[in-house]
Structure formats: structure tokens, C-alpha cells
Write a protein that holds these residues in place. Structure first.
Motif, mmCIF file in Angstrom:
data_model
loop_
_atom_site.group_PDB
_atom_site.id
_atom_site.type_symbol
_atom_site.label_atom_id
_atom_site.label_comp_id
_atom_site.label_asym_id
_atom_site.label_seq_id
_atom_site.Cartn_x
_atom_site.Cartn_y
_atom_site.Cartn_z
ATOM 1 N N LEU A 1 0.834 -1.204 0.000
ATOM 2 C CA LEU A 1 0.000 0.000 0.000
ATOM 3 C C LEU A 1 0.869 1.254 0.000
ATOM 4 C CD1 LEU A 1 -2.800 -0.921 2.571
ATOM 5 C CD2 LEU A 1 -3.018 -0.739 0.091
ATOM 6 N N ALA A 2 1.915 1.231 0.851
ATOM 7 C CA ALA A 2 2.779 2.405 0.954
ATOM 8 C C ALA A 2 3.463 2.680 -0.374
ATOM 9 C CB ALA A 2 3.800 2.195 2.059
ATOM 10 N N GLY A 3 3.950 1.616 -1.014
ATOM 11 C CA GLY A 3 4.646 1.765 -2.300
ATOM 12 C C GLY A 3 3.727 2.382 -3.339
ATOM 13 N N GLU A 4 2.509 1.858 -3.425
ATOM 14 C CA GLU A 4 1.575 2.363 -4.433
ATOM 15 C C GLU A 4 1.221 3.819 -4.166
ATOM 16 O OE1 GLU A 4 -0.598 -2.006 -5.042
ATOM 17 O OE2 GLU A 4 -1.663 -0.378 -4.014
ATOM 18 N N ALA A 5 0.962 4.114 -2.882
ATOM 19 C CA ALA A 5 0.572 5.482 -2.537
ATOM 20 C C ALA A 5 1.719 6.445 -2.827
ATOM 21 C CB ALA A 5 0.169 5.564 -1.069
ATOM 22 N N GLU A 6 2.927 6.017 -2.489
ATOM 23 C CA GLU A 6 4.070 6.902 -2.693
ATOM 24 C C GLU A 6 4.263 7.185 -4.180
ATOM 25 O OE1 GLU A 6 7.618 5.647 -0.754
ATOM 26 O OE2 GLU A 6 8.752 7.390 -1.460
ATOM 27 N N GLU A 7 4.090 6.148 -4.975
ATOM 28 C CA GLU A 7 4.271 6.304 -6.419
ATOM 29 C C GLU A 7 3.309 7.360 -6.964
ATOM 30 O OE1 GLU A 7 3.215 5.860 -10.394
ATOM 31 O OE2 GLU A 7 2.058 4.517 -9.074
ATOM 32 N N ILE A 8 2.042 7.236 -6.592
ATOM 33 C CA ILE A 8 1.045 8.182 -7.118
ATOM 34 C C ILE A 8 1.269 9.586 -6.536
ATOM 35 C CG2 ILE A 8 -1.415 8.617 -7.520
ATOM 36 C CD1 ILE A 8 -1.901 5.659 -6.783
ATOM 37 N N ALA A 9 1.548 9.661 -5.228
ATOM 38 C CA ALA A 9 1.709 10.975 -4.585
ATOM 39 C C ALA A 9 2.928 11.710 -5.127
ATOM 40 C CB ALA A 9 1.814 10.811 -3.072
ATOM 41 N N THR A 10 3.980 10.963 -5.408
ATOM 42 C CA THR A 10 5.175 11.596 -5.961
ATOM 43 C C THR A 10 4.860 12.139 -7.352
ATOM 44 O OG1 THR A 10 6.380 9.877 -4.809
ATOM 45 C CG2 THR A 10 7.653 11.265 -6.304
ATOM 46 N N ARG A 11 4.178 11.321 -8.126
ATOM 47 C CA ARG A 11 3.832 11.702 -9.488
ATOM 48 C C ARG A 11 2.951 12.949 -9.474
ATOM 49 N NH1 ARG A 11 0.018 8.863 -12.249
ATOM 50 N NH2 ARG A 11 0.276 6.994 -11.005
ATOM 51 N N THR A 12 2.045 13.042 -8.508
ATOM 52 C CA THR A 12 1.132 14.185 -8.502
ATOM 53 C C THR A 12 1.616 15.305 -7.574
ATOM 54 O OG1 THR A 12 -0.185 13.047 -6.832
ATOM 55 C CG2 THR A 12 -0.920 12.811 -9.096
ATOM 56 N N ARG A 13 2.853 15.194 -7.092
ATOM 57 C CA ARG A 13 3.475 16.206 -6.218
ATOM 58 C C ARG A 13 2.579 16.541 -5.030
ATOM 59 N NH1 ARG A 13 7.624 18.458 -8.474
ATOM 60 N NH2 ARG A 13 8.042 18.070 -10.656
ATOM 61 N N ASP A 14 2.140 15.501 -4.384
ATOM 62 C CA ASP A 14 1.208 15.681 -3.285
ATOM 63 C C ASP A 14 1.978 15.614 -1.960
ATOM 64 O OD1 ASP A 14 -0.750 15.463 -1.377
ATOM 65 O OD2 ASP A 14 -1.851 13.845 -2.364
ATOM 66 N N LEU A 15 2.522 16.776 -1.545
ATOM 67 C CA LEU A 15 3.375 16.839 -0.348
ATOM 68 C C LEU A 15 2.637 16.410 0.911
ATOM 69 C CD1 LEU A 15 5.461 20.123 -0.409
ATOM 70 C CD2 LEU A 15 6.231 17.741 -0.483
ATOM 71 N N HIS A 16 1.432 16.860 0.970
ATOM 72 C CA HIS A 16 0.561 16.556 2.083
ATOM 73 C C HIS A 16 0.527 15.041 2.303
ATOM 74 C CE1 HIS A 16 -3.293 15.844 4.031
ATOM 75 N NE2 HIS A 16 -3.333 17.111 4.398
ATOM 76 N N SER A 17 0.230 14.336 1.249
ATOM 77 C CA SER A 17 0.121 12.895 1.371
ATOM 78 C C SER A 17 1.463 12.252 1.668
ATOM 79 C CB SER A 17 -0.449 12.295 0.095
ATOM 80 O OG SER A 17 -1.738 12.793 -0.109
ATOM 81 N N LEU A 18 2.506 12.811 1.080
ATOM 82 C CA LEU A 18 3.824 12.221 1.342
ATOM 83 C C LEU A 18 4.181 12.316 2.822
ATOM 84 C CD1 LEU A 18 5.821 13.273 -1.833
ATOM 85 C CD2 LEU A 18 5.184 10.952 -1.128
ATOM 86 N N ALA A 19 3.854 13.454 3.436
ATOM 87 C CA ALA A 19 4.128 13.605 4.865
ATOM 88 C C ALA A 19 3.329 12.582 5.670
ATOM 89 C CB ALA A 19 3.774 15.018 5.321
ATOM 90 N N MET A 20 2.072 12.462 5.302
ATOM 91 C CA MET A 20 1.213 11.501 5.996
ATOM 92 C C MET A 20 1.744 10.079 5.832
ATOM 93 S SD MET A 20 -1.809 12.805 7.171
ATOM 94 C CE MET A 20 -3.041 11.566 6.841
ATOM 95 N N LEU A 21 2.191 9.817 4.625
ATOM 96 C CA LEU A 21 2.695 8.494 4.304
ATOM 97 C C LEU A 21 3.902 8.145 5.154
ATOM 98 C CD1 LEU A 21 1.804 6.421 2.285
ATOM 99 C CD2 LEU A 21 3.406 7.378 0.649
ATOM 100 N N LYS A 22 4.768 9.112 5.262
ATOM 101 C CA LYS A 22 5.969 8.926 6.061
ATOM 102 C C LYS A 22 5.569 8.644 7.520
ATOM 103 C CE LYS A 22 10.451 9.277 6.460
ATOM 104 N NZ LYS A 22 11.345 8.402 5.705
ATOM 105 N N MET A 23 4.589 9.379 7.956
ATOM 106 C CA MET A 23 4.082 9.185 9.314
ATOM 107 C C MET A 23 3.581 7.748 9.484
ATOM 108 S SD MET A 23 3.058 10.623 12.200
ATOM 109 C CE MET A 23 2.506 9.480 13.439
ATOM 110 N N ALA A 24 2.813 7.311 8.493
ATOM 111 C CA ALA A 24 2.196 5.999 8.612
ATOM 112 C C ALA A 24 3.213 4.873 8.482
ATOM 113 C CB ALA A 24 1.109 5.842 7.562
ATOM 114 N N THR A 25 4.266 5.105 7.728
ATOM 115 C CA THR A 25 5.170 3.992 7.472
ATOM 116 C C THR A 25 6.440 4.018 8.314
ATOM 117 O OG1 THR A 25 6.122 5.249 5.653
ATOM 118 C CG2 THR A 25 4.446 3.626 5.098
#
Ligand SMILES: Nc1ncnc2c1ncn2[C@@H]1O[C@H](COP(=O)(O)OP(=O)(O)O)[C@@H](O)[C@H]1O
Ligand SMILES: [Mg+2]
Length: 1012
Positions: free
Chosen positions: A692-716
């Protein structure tokens, strides 16, 4: 709104029986004949077939060239469609045999027909676009009927097992074994139709299977007994019993007449038949035959003797009526022919005779006449009822009749008439019936409630569902002693029940039926306005339809104010109404229900989001379904974590099938991220987390979604429960905070900072922890909604609790208590049950260490109860650990041990690891082990957990680990207790854990006392 806007069905799923009949070898015969002559022969044949189809109210679907296809049960459903088809088939074979004999004589032709019958679901309706085509039935069921025809020997009718199941008992069948049939996935059991069976009614079938124990009905029996008393006193009376099919009219009557017979009273029975509506006087003749004691096998002469004997004894005046009676009863006396009468005159004559029989002055002994199923009575018999009932007055006669609610009573109030509205069985009677049918094995617990809910106490449905469960081997064993092989939450609708219910639905007017179908899509209960919107009907249009539906017992009003809410009386009816619709139409209705729900509930959309989403999904609107599921998931949030996780999974799946755009990409990231958020609360397997983390990171990076990347880091990397060193954890937290700050999103900054602060606490860095919490409070600046629900329900409440925690650790208990109480109030007010649970945990442990052990334990217990409801593993394990800690304070070691083991088990099962609280739980467990006298194990655990806490830098628990290590060493008589205590004190002083220091001092005292 014009009616063309409405969703009009142009087809329906229906349970029917399909019959094919054709001439065997017609091609060869046609060749040998003059075409005109052949045409006449075939016309004769067709008209025989069509007549019999009509007689049993079937529909000729089409002529196939050398035969026909007929459907029973559509367009209008008949609950006995299989029986009707079989009766028709039997008569066809008879008529054709006669016709064939004639053809043999006239043309030397060897003419024979064969018939195939099958029952099941078809799609019935017009197949041409726009509904202008001919009504027809299509589906696999039709094909299989045709195959039966092809299989049948000349002069025979073959049925499939599906028809046999429905017709069994009513017809005599010969089992021909299983056949491989082209187009059928498994072998089909085939039966030959051999004749009419012994059963006349469903109750005859039940008798054959062995009656279930008769339950309830005390009051109703009382009314019938009262009627009998009056008859005995010469005050003849009529009792009518009204109820829907299967509620137990026949059974009640049966039990009653058996009792009457037992008391030496003569009982005569007759019964109207579903397929007998076209046969004049059927029940009247049946009653007369019973009255004169005529058996089927009696020779004609004997029958005449019986009639004459009884009639003349009653009243010699009957002598003149004998020819008419003989004629009616099918035994005309050639010597005394009956006068030629018109049908009307015959009817009058019969009526007169029957009434005189009832009123015959010589009759002294009371009798009971039972006429069943008046709703199927033929017109001629019906026209007699009024007079018959009137004739009963002042005679020793009790007439008992039963019928369904839709029956229009043709009599205008017999002088003494009583009606019993028979209710379904209540929960207790249902349970008793079920005990009789299924037994009392413990595995059956709860089944009675489930079955009562589904059947609403209809004993026929109950019996059929039990039978179906037994046939599918969900119930194993034998009747009266079953075990439940696996849990059931859905029992399906048995075919026998389905036909009964479908037939009831079909009796509704077209519009009412459509409204019922819409209601079935909407749910078990549906508010009036939502129903109107979904069905696209105005109030005035809908009112009469609702009346029809409530009067005929399909719906009832569960609530009247502020708005009428309608509910289905029978859950099974709802399922059948739902199942009769074509998929496409049903989907459109689902979407319409979703829109109506949105439109009508602007204030309750969060609460209803999951419902809206499921309608949208069933309506084929994946994007809307994903949006609403996401909204529902946010709403479920941390107060219903298991629901939230499930909903996020659903969002992910829904979005996967949609093309990627800004919205779907955001949903794809959010759905994964938020599932990860629940990983530390509910547990998730590592592999899935990584994916899940890999997939989310891939999409968030592609869409430059900083918000989600921070959350992702928190979650992982920066969430609790991730097995790592305190230092590494804190580093990740710092990075998360940097990312969040960079995103510039204030809420995100607050949310992530609050959650991340926990790392400092576990590391024993109380100052760092407090600093982070202060920062959270400062950023929130009094706004209690700030950062809420992103990771933690209420970051402000959580920070307040955290500050209390630090005070507690520092031994400032009064102030700590005040902060805990404040945090608890905030969490409760702000709808954050998770933080409330954690706060109660912390408070309870504080009370226990402060010497208020009983209060601490009580609060901790209550907290466990409340937390259980959250369904959140993290909080539940934490609540249990704190209860264990409080129990130590109360010196309840055995229970403490049990409780901490449960906390450990709950956590490990879900998370696959021990998490950041592992060493703390170990300290509690080791102390409990010492308390119950298992110091060796305590020592091992204390040593291990001390090592792990050091290795991971978990300095919050370390002093406690060392302290219990000292106690364990002393308990087994090992050296090194003092050293351990000294080290514990050192760490505690360094971290500023005064409370731990006190505990260490206390332990030192205990050891010294022990050494003295
Ligand atoms: N009070 C009862 N106790 C036990 N079984 C019952 C009771 N009433 C009905 N049944 C059973 O339920 C089934 C349906 O009842 P029946 O009398 O045929 O219904 P109805 O005549 O109303 O359609 C039968 O098998 C019957 O034996
Ligand atoms: Mg009945």
C-alpha cells in the motif's frame, strides 16, 4: 412528470414452469399426407394443447411448428405453477391418446406426442426494444424444458428435478435417475409423470413428512370450541379464519376437526383448489360426497344406495330429488334420468338440496363442515355460500371456512358469524416449533431469532427454511436433532416459499407492484418522501398505491411522525420483490434511491454516506460510490476504525476501475494512506503495508502531493508499533514534521506533530515530548478542531492528556489529574473516543499508584468495556495493560497476569509484533508472575525486557524493567538486586520519572525488609 419518465420494467425475473409438447416424428408423417389434411390434423392437435394450457391458466408462449411452448406462472404468477403444468400435461396426454386413436381409425396414422417440463427462473417480458414485442419467457429454464421434451418417450411427459421438487406429493412421479443433458453443467435427475398424487393441499404434504408439533393457538381453538358448543345447542354458526398463506389456517382447522372427531362428531371437509376455479361446484360436490360417505372406488350402484339411504332417512321428501343428486354426483340412474335443466336451473336445484340437507328436521346430531381456501372457490360454489350460511341458523351445524385476506367475502353477514384473524407465530412459539423441527443442540443458539426475523413467524416459511438448510447440509443430523455445520446469516428463499410470495406480489396492481419493487431496493424501511422521489411519483399518485400495499399486508407504517416510514412486513417478501427485477432496472432504482437520500437529508449526509455509497455502487455509479465511501470512511474515522478501514479498502477498489484523473488519483492515494493509518490501530500484515505504501508513494510523488507524502511517512516510518530504535523513530518524526511544515498546511502540521510526539515519550524524553505538545497547542491556538481527525481525533485533547502524563511521571499527581479530567471532557465533547480511552487508561493507572487501587481498577475496568466497543486493537490492548497495572496496585496478581496476557495476545494477533509497548507490558507481566509465585519466569522476562528496552532506547519503561528485574532476582535468591535498583534509579533520575523513583524506593524497602 409524465409517465414515460418513470423507470418502467420491460421484463421481470420470474419463477415459472415451462412446458414443451410436440408430435413425435412429424416430418415423416407430414410427408405422407396431403398438406391440407395434415394441417387439419395438426390444428386439432394444437387446439387440444392450447385448451389444456388455458384450463390451467397457463400461457401459450409460442407454436413451434409441430408443437407448443407454454408457460405457467407468467405473466401472472401462480404459486402452484408446477402443479398446473403437470395437470395440464396429464390431461394433454389423455386427450391426445384419444385423438390418436381417432386418427388411427380414420387415417391409419400412428400419432403420438411427448412432453417436457421444467421449473425455474426465467426472464419474462417483451423481448423487442421499447416493450412493443410479444410477451415471452427466456432463459436456461426454457432450454432445459425443451431438452426434457426431446428426451421423453412417445406418449410420456418428463420432468426435471426442479419441477418434481415443487409438484412432489401432488403428482405421482417415477424417478428415472440422472441424465447427462447437453447444456446443463451437471447431470439432471429426470422424472416421468405417472398420474395424480395423493396430496390435495400443502398440509397433506406436511402430514406425509410428519407434522411438526402443534404450537400456540390456544385462543383461536377456544373460539372454534365455542362454535361447536353452540352447534351442539342447536344454534348453528359460522366461523371464518383469515390469514396469509402458510400462517396455519389449515393446521388449526385440522387440529380442531380431529378433536371434534375424537368427541364423536361427524366432520365433512371440502377444499377449493387453485387450479379449480374453472370447475363449477368442485368443493360443493366434494362436501356432498363426504356427507354421503362416497369413496372413489365405490361402484356406481353402491354410490346411489349411499345417497338414497342417507337422504331418505333425513327426509323422505328427498325422493323426488334423487335423480338430480345422482346426476350431480356423476352416477346417473339410467332408469330415472334427471330432468334436462339449464346450468342456472341446475345450480338452483343443487343449492336447494344442500340447504334442505342442512335444515333437515330429523337431523339431531351436530356436524362440522369445513371448507378450506375460499379464495380459490369457483363462482358457482361461491354463489351458494350466502344461502348455505343462512340455512345453518338454528340447526346443529358448525361451518368453518378459511381464506386469505384478499378474499372478498360474498356473504352479507351470516346471522351468526365470527372471524378469526390468525396471526403469525410469536417468538416463543417460533422457538418451540424450531425446537421440534431442529432440536436443541447448542450450535443452534441464535438460529430461532434469525429465523423468526426472516419468516416473521410464518410456520410454513419456518418449515421450508429448516428443510432447505437441512438439504444444503447447513443443518446436519436428522429432523429434531440437527447441528449447525456453519453459521448462517442468510437463509435464502426456498423455491416453495418464493412461488407463494411471487404470486402474492403479482396480484397487486401494476403500479403498486412497481412501487413495492422500488421500496425493496430502498431497504427494509423507507421514508415516504424518499420512496416518492426514487419512484418518481407525486404524493397524490403515491397515496392510493401505498394504501393498496398496506391494506394487502405488504408494507406497514413503522412511524407516522414527523414523516411516515414504511417497512416490509416480511423480509422474505422484500427479497422476492427485489429478486423479480431485472438487473438494469434495479441498478437504476438503486441510483435513484441514493439521489433521493442525498436530496432529502442535507444535514445527515455524513451519517448516511455509507448507505448512499452502497446504493451508488449497486447503481453502477463507481465514482459516486467512491466519493461517498470516502466520506463515510472519514466520518467513521477513529471512532469506528474497523468500518473506516473496510470503507477505505472499498474506495481503493472502486477507484481502481476508474480512469485516472485528479480526483481519482487523490482518492487512490488517500484510500491507501488511510488504510495505513489504521495499521497501527487494527493491525495489518507487513507485506500489505509495504505494498500500500509503495503504491501510494508512487502516485503521490507523481502528482506532487506533499501533504500525502508527509502523511505516508508518518504511517510507514514514524507511527507507533514500528519496530525500531527510539532514535531512528525520533528522526523519522522530525522528518515528518519538516515535510508537514513544508506543505504549509496548518492542520496537517498540528495533526502530525501531535501524533509524532509519542516517540519522545517512549524514549523517555519527557521534555522533548512536552515541547512538541506545547507546539501543538500553540499552533492550534485554542481551536479544538485544529488538525482533528487526520491522525488523532482531537490533537488538542491528546496534547492536554500528554501534558498530564508528564506531570504524572514527575510525581505531580494533583495537577496531572486535573489535566486528565480536562482532556477527558474535551475528547468526549469533540467525539474522540480513542483519546478518551487513552486518558482513562492513564488516569486509572495514576489512581492505582496513588494508593487508590480500588478506584483505579474500577475505572480501568469500565474503560476496557468502553474501549471494546471501539473495535480498535491498539486502544484495547492499552486499556487491558493499564487494567493489569492497576490490578498490580490492588495486589490482584492472578487477574493481573491473565489481563496482561490478554493484552499481549490481542496486540500480537493483530500486529504480528509486540510494538513500542512491548517492554512496558513485560514489566507488568513480570511483576504479576512474581505475585503468583513464578519468580523464575519473571526473572527471565525481566532480563529479556531490560535488554530490549536498553537496546531500543525505550527509556520510559526501562526503570520499571530494571526494578522488576531486581525484585525477580531477589525472589529467586540471586545476587544483583541492588545493582539493578541502582541502575533503575539512575535512569529514572535522568529522565525525571519521579513516580518511577518512588516505586524503586518502595521496592528497595521491600527487599530490605525481606533480607532482615
Ligand atoms: N400452530 C402451528 N404449530 C406447528 N406447525 C404449524 C402451526 N400452524 C401451521 N403449522 C405448519 O405450517 C405449515 C403451513 O400451515 P398451513 O396450515 O398449511 O397454512 P395455511 O393453511 O394458512 O396456508 C404446515 O406444515 C403446518 O403443519
Ligand atoms: Mg391451507
Amino acid at each position: 412528470m409524465s409517465s414515460t419518465d418513470r423507470i418502467e420494467p420491460d421484463g421481470e425475473r420470474k419463477q415459472v414452469t415451462v412446458l414443451f409438447a410436440d408430435v413425435k416424428g412429424s416430418m415423416d408423417m407430414a410427408e405422407q399426407h396431403d398438406p391440407e389434411e395434415w394441417r387439419r390434423i395438426m390444428q386439432g392437435f394444437f387446439s387440444i394443447l392450447a385448451d389444456e394450457v388455458r384450463r390451467f391458466e397457463g400461457t401459450v408462449d409460442k407454436f413451434t411448428g409441430d408443437g407448443i411452448m407454454a408457460v405457467f406462472g407468467a405473466p401472472v404468477a401462480h404459486e402452484d405453477h408446477a402443479r398446473r403444468a403437470c395437470f395440464a400435461a396429464l390431461r394433454m396426454l389423455d386427450d391426445i391418446a384419444e385423438y390418436a386413436a381417432e386418427l388411427r381409425r380414420k387415417h391409419g396414422l400412428n400419432f403420438s406426442a411427448r412432453i417436457g417440463v421444467n421449473s425455474g427462473e426465467v426472464i419474462a417480458g417483451s423481448i423487442a426494444a421499447g416493450g412493443s414485442g410479444e410477451y415471452t419467457a427466456i432463459g436456461h429454464t426454457v432450454g432445459l424444458a425443451q431438452r426434457m421434451e426431446a428426451l421423453a418417450e412417445p406418449g410420456k411427459a418428463y420432468l426435471t428435478e426442479a419441477t418434481a421438487e415443487l409438484a412432489h406429493g401432488f403428482l405421482e412421479l417415477e424417478d428415472l435417475g440422472e441424465f447427462e443433458i447437453k447444456g446443463a453443467s451437471r447431470p439432471v435427475r429426470v422424472f416421468e409423470l405417472a398420474g395424480v398424487g395423493a396430496a390435495r393441499s400443502r398440509l397433506d404434504l406436511s402430514r406425509e413428512r410428519g407434522f411438526s408439533r402443534f404450537v400456540g393457538r390456544g385462543e383461536e381453538m377456544g373460539v372454534l370450541e365455542g362454535g361447536l358448543e353452540r352447534a351442539r345447542a342447536g344454534e348453528g354458526t359460522v366461523v371464518g379464519i383469515v390469514a396469509e398463506p402458510g400462517v396455519g389456517k389449515s393446521r388449526l382447522c385440522l387440529e380442531f376437526v380431529e378433536r371434534a372427531r375424537g368427541a364423536g362428531i361427524e366432520v365433512f371437509e371440502a377444499q377449493a383448489q387453485a387450479h379449480g376455479r374453472e370447475i363449477p361446484f368442485m368443493p360443493v360436490l366434494q362436501m356432498l360426497r363426504a356427507y354421503f360417505g362416497i369413496a372413489d372406488s365405490d361402484p356406481e350402484r353402491l354410490v346411489r344406495e349411499k345417497i338414497a339411504g342417507r337422504a331418505l332417512l333425513l327426509d323422505p321428501g328427498f325422493a323426488d330429488d334423487l335423480p338430480v343428486l345422482f346426476d350431480f354426483l356423476g352416477v346417473p340412474d339410467a332408469g330415472r334420468p334427471a330432468p334436462q335443466l339449464s346450468a342456472d336451473a341446475r345450480g338452483r336445484a343443487l343449492r336447494g338440496i344442500v340447504c334442505r340437507l342442512v335444515r333437515a328436521p330429523n337431523r339431531r346430531e351436530p356436524i362440522v363442515c369445513l371448507i378450506e381456501d375460499l379464495h380459490w372457490i369457483d363462482e358457482s360454489s361461491a354463489s351458494m355460500l350466502d344461502e348455505l350460511f343462512a340455512a345453518v341458523e338454528g340447526t346443529p351445524t358448525l361451518v368453518v371456512v378459511n381464506f386469505r385476506p384478499e378474499y372478498q367475502r360474498p356473504w352479507n353477514g351470516p346471522p351468526d358469524y365470527r372471524e378469526i384473524a390468525l396471526e403469525p407465530l410469536g417468538p416463543n412459539d417460533t422457538a418451540e416449533l424450531l425446537r421440534d423441527l431442529a432440536g436443541e443442540d447448542p450450535s443452534l443458539d441464535g438460529l430461532a431469532e434469525l429465523i423468526h426475523d426472516r419468516t416473521a413467524g410464518n410456520p410454513f416459511f419456518i418449515e421450508e427454511i429448516v428443510r432447505e438448510l437441512a438439504e444444503s447440509e447447513t443443518l446436519q443430523g436428522e429432523r429434531g436433532a440437527y447441528r449447525l455445520a456453519h453459521p448462517v446469516d442468510d437463509t435464502g428463499v426456498p423455491a416453495t416459499v418464493q412461488t407463494v410470495l411471487a404470486a402474492r406480489i403479482d396480484r397487486l396492481g401494476r403500479e403498486a407492484k412497481r412501487l413495492l419493487q422500488v421500496a425493496s431496493v430502498a431497504g427494509k424501511e423507507v421514508p415516504e418522501r424518499a420512496l416518492g422521489l426514487a419512484a418518481r411519483l407525486g404524493r397524490d399518485e403515491m397515496e392510493p398505491l401505498l394504501c393498496e400495499l398496506t391494506e394487502s399486508g405488504f408494507l406497514y407504517e413503522v412511524e407516522l411522525y414527523p414523516e411516515r416510514i414504511f417497512a416490509f412486513r416480511h423480509p422474505l417478501t422484500r427479497e422476492v420483490a427485489y429478486g423479480t427485477q431485472l438487473g438494469e432496472q434495479r441498478a437504476a432504482t438503486h441510483a435513484a434511491v441514493a439521489r433521493a437520500t442525498i436530496e432529502l437529508n442535507p444535514e445527515r449526509q455524513d451519517e448516511l454516506a455509507a448507505l448512499i455509497a452502497s446504493h451508488m455502487e449497486a447503481g453502477g455509479e463507481a465514482r459516486e460510490a467512491a466519493r461517498w465511501s470516502a466520506r463515510a470512511a472519514y466520518w467513521a474515522g477513529s471512532s469506528h476504525p474497523a468500518d473506516a478501514l473496510r470503507l477505505w479498502r472499498r474506495v481503493m477498489e472502486l477507484v481502481a476501475d476508474l480512469p485516472e484523473d485528479e480526483e481519482t488519483a487523490a482518492l487512490a492515494v488517500a484510500s491507501r494512506l488511510l488504510q495505513l493509518q489504521f495499521a497501527w490501530r487494527l493491525g495489518m500484515d507487513r507485506e500489505e503495508m509495504t505494498r500500500l505504501a509503495g503504491e501510494a508513494e508512487e502516485i503521490a510523488t507523481r502528482t506532487r502531493d506533499l501533504h500525502s507524502l508527509a502523511m505516508l511517512k508518518m504511517a510507514t516510518a514514524a507511527g507507533p508499533g514500528i519496530a525500531h530504535q527510539a532514535e531512528v523513530w525520533i528522526e523519522s518524526v522530525e522528518e515528518v514534521n519538516r515535510l508537514a511544515d513544508e506543505s504549509g498546511d496548518l492542520h496537517l502540521r498540528i495533526a502530525l506533530r501531535a501524533a509524532g510526539a509519542y516517540a519522545y515519550l517512549c524514549a523517555g524524553d519527557f521534555e522533548g515530548y512536552e515541547a512538541e505538545l506545547d507546539r501543538v497547542l500553540e499552533l492550534a491556538d485554542g481551536d479544538r478542531g485544529a488538525g482533528a481527525g487526520i491522525v488523532i481525533g482531537s490533537p488538542v485533547a491528546w496534547a492536554t492528556m500528554g501534558k498530564g502524563l508528564v506531570l504524572r511521571e514527575r510525581g505531580r499527581l494533583e495537577e496531572a489529574e486535573e489535566l486528565f479530567n480536562r482532556a477527558l471532557t474535551m475528547a468526549t465533547e469533540d467525539g474522540d473516543p480513542e483519546t478518551a480511552s487513552w486518558t482513562r487508561s492513564n488516569l486509572s493507572l495514576m489512581l492505582a499508584t496513588r494508593g487508590e487501587a480500588a478506584a483505579g481498577v474500577a475505572l480501568a475496568r469500565r474503560n476496557c468495556e468502553l474501549t471494546e466497543r471501539l473495535g480498535d486493537v491498539f486502544s484495547r490492548s492499552l486499556a487491558l495493560s493499564n487494567l493489569a497495572g492497576a490490578l498490580l496496585g490492588a495486589e490482584e496478581y492472578a487477574e493481573a497476569l491473565e489481563t496482561i496476557d490478554e493484552a499481549e495476545r490481542v496486540y500480537r494477533e493483530a500486529m504480528d509484533s509486540g510494538g513500542e509497548q512491548e517492554t512496558w507490558r513485560a514489566a507488568v507481566r513480570a511483576e504479576a508472575l512474581i505475585g503468583v509465585g513464578r519468580p523464575e519466569e519473571a526473572l527471565e522476562l525481566a532480563q529479556w525486557s531490560t535488554d530490549v528496552a536498553k537496546e531500543r532506547g525505550m527509556r520510559w519503561s526501562l526503570p520499571l524493567n530494571l526494578r522488576v528485574l531486581a525484585l525477580a532476582r531477589a525472589a529467586v535468591g540471586l545476587e544483583g538486586a541492588d545493582e539493578a535498583l541502582a541502575e533503575a534509579a539512575e535512569v529514572a533520575e535522568w529522565t525525571g520519572a519521579m513516580l518511577s523513583l518512588e516505586a524503586i524506593e518502595e521496592a528497595r524497602g521491600r527487599l530490605a525488609a525481606g533480607a532482615r
